[in-house]
Design a protein around this motif. Sequence first.
Motif, PDB file in Angstrom:
ATOM      1  N   SER A 138       0.824  -1.209   0.000  1.00 21.14           N
ATOM      2  CA  SER A 138       0.000   0.000   0.000  1.00 21.14           C
ATOM      3  C   SER A 138       0.856   1.257   0.000  1.00 21.14           C
ATOM      4  CB  SER A 138      -0.954   0.010   1.196  1.00 21.14           C
ATOM      5  OG  SER A 138      -2.166  -0.607   0.820  1.00 21.14           O
TER       6      SER A 138
ATOM      7  N   THR B 115      -1.485   2.783  -3.477  1.00 18.51           N
ATOM      8  CA  THR B 115      -2.584   2.900  -2.521  1.00 18.51           C
ATOM      9  C   THR B 115      -3.629   1.810  -2.737  1.00 18.51           C
ATOM     10  OG1 THR B 115      -2.245   5.258  -2.660  1.00 18.51           O
ATOM     11  CG2 THR B 115      -4.261   4.532  -1.595  1.00 18.51           C
ATOM     12  N   GLY B 116      -3.896   1.026  -1.685  1.00 13.99           N
ATOM     13  CA  GLY B 116      -4.981   0.048  -1.759  1.00 13.99           C
ATOM     14  C   GLY B 116      -4.554  -1.349  -2.161  1.00 13.99           C
TER      15      GLY B 116
ATOM     16  N   TRP C 279     -10.059   2.429  -2.225  1.00 15.03           N
ATOM     17  CA  TRP C 279      -8.899   3.202  -1.730  1.00 15.03           C
ATOM     18  C   TRP C 279      -8.105   3.727  -2.919  1.00 15.03           C
ATOM     19  CZ3 TRP C 279      -8.127   5.625   2.456  1.00 15.03           C
ATOM     20  CH2 TRP C 279      -8.246   5.077   3.725  1.00 15.03           C
ATOM     21  N   LEU C 280      -7.877   2.819  -3.881  1.00 14.68           N
ATOM     22  CA  LEU C 280      -7.039   3.148  -5.025  1.00 14.68           C
ATOM     23  C   LEU C 280      -7.661   4.276  -5.852  1.00 14.68           C
ATOM     24  CD1 LEU C 280      -4.606   2.464  -6.851  1.00 14.68           C
ATOM     25  CD2 LEU C 280      -5.963   0.669  -7.884  1.00 14.68           C
TER      26      LEU C 280
ATOM     27  N   GLY D 211      -8.628   7.354  -3.572  1.00 10.00           N
ATOM     28  CA  GLY D 211      -7.419   8.059  -3.147  1.00 10.00           C
ATOM     29  C   GLY D 211      -6.908   8.980  -4.239  1.00 10.00           C
TER      30      GLY D 211
ATOM     31  N   LEU E 146      -9.523  11.875  -4.793  1.00  8.66           N
ATOM     32  CA  LEU E 146      -9.485  12.851  -3.694  1.00  8.66           C
ATOM     33  C   LEU E 146      -8.206  13.682  -3.745  1.00  8.66           C
ATOM     34  CD1 LEU E 146     -10.904  11.192  -0.454  1.00  8.66           C
ATOM     35  CD2 LEU E 146     -11.529  13.414  -1.399  1.00  8.66           C
ATOM     36  N   SER E 147      -7.108  13.023  -4.079  1.00  5.80           N
ATOM     37  CA  SER E 147      -5.842  13.749  -4.164  1.00  5.80           C
ATOM     38  C   SER E 147      -5.898  14.788  -5.270  1.00  5.80           C
ATOM     39  CB  SER E 147      -4.700  12.764  -4.445  1.00  5.80           C
ATOM     40  OG  SER E 147      -4.670  11.785  -3.457  1.00  5.80           O
TER      41      SER E 147
ATOM     42  N   ALA F 153      -3.308  13.976  -0.552  1.00  6.24           N
ATOM     43  CA  ALA F 153      -2.525  12.825  -1.014  1.00  6.24           C
ATOM     44  C   ALA F 153      -1.716  12.191   0.111  1.00  6.24           C
ATOM     45  CB  ALA F 153      -1.619  13.238  -2.169  1.00  6.24           C
TER      46      ALA F 153
ATOM     47  N   ILE G 235      -3.936  10.563   2.965  1.00  8.06           N
ATOM     48  CA  ILE G 235      -4.563   9.328   2.465  1.00  8.06           C
ATOM     49  C   ILE G 235      -3.514   8.223   2.378  1.00  8.06           C
ATOM     50  CG2 ILE G 235      -5.566   8.227   0.405  1.00  8.06           C
ATOM     51  CD1 ILE G 235      -7.076  10.867  -0.082  1.00  8.06           C
ATOM     52  N   TRP G 236      -2.369   8.574   1.863  1.00  7.39           N
ATOM     53  CA  TRP G 236      -1.284   7.615   1.700  1.00  7.39           C
ATOM     54  C   TRP G 236      -0.923   7.000   3.052  1.00  7.39           C
ATOM     55  CZ3 TRP G 236       4.435   8.518   2.148  1.00  7.39           C
ATOM     56  CH2 TRP G 236       5.184   7.485   1.577  1.00  7.39           C
TER      57      TRP G 236
ATOM     58  N   VAL H  81      -3.855   4.831   4.435  1.00 10.27           N
ATOM     59  CA  VAL H  81      -3.952   3.532   3.762  1.00 10.27           C
ATOM     60  C   VAL H  81      -2.901   2.567   4.297  1.00 10.27           C
ATOM     61  CG1 VAL H  81      -3.693   2.364   1.544  1.00 10.27           C
ATOM     62  CG2 VAL H  81      -5.019   4.455   1.687  1.00 10.27           C
TER      63      VAL H  81
END
Length: 151
Positions: free
Chosen positions: A85, A89-90, A105-106, A109, A112-113, A121, A124-125, A128
């Motif tokens: 992850s 991400t994810g 998530w992927l 993420g 949203l970023s 970013a 979230i990173w 995750v």
Amino acid sequence: MYCRNCGAAVNEKAEVCMSCGVRPLNGNKFCQECGAETSEKQEICTKCGCRLVGAGSSGVKIDGSSGMVYPSDPPKSPTTATLLSCFITGIGQIYLGQTLKGIVWLIGGILLSLATGGILALPIWIAVMVDAYRIGKKLESGQPVGQWEFF
Ligand SMILES: [Zn+2]
Ligand SMILES: [Zn+2]
């Protein structure tokens, strides 16, 4: 048929095995059809080819229909999940069995970023990675987790 617990021949209609007192199909040591020795996780008798029946279908599996992710054997490494992850991400969540959550998530993420101009970013990173690690730890300790369970 044979008792799956002790291998003794038992009557087809017997409630319990007369040799060991256990329900004939409540075991995993012998084949109910031929009495050959079987191992705990075996599904098919290697001697007669019959499907082994009984209570022992507590095998480790990922069951999408129940929405739960069960621990695998050997357990998947929380560290590997975290590292995966960390790179994408994810992916760690998908590795652990939380496929849908990992995909969300992927995609979520990335969206949203982008939507926040990269402000979210980093959080979230990190989130995750923490999530992958904590879910991995739960699975490692033998605890099932929900498909959508976080942290
Ligand atoms: Zn028996
Ligand atoms: Zn058999």
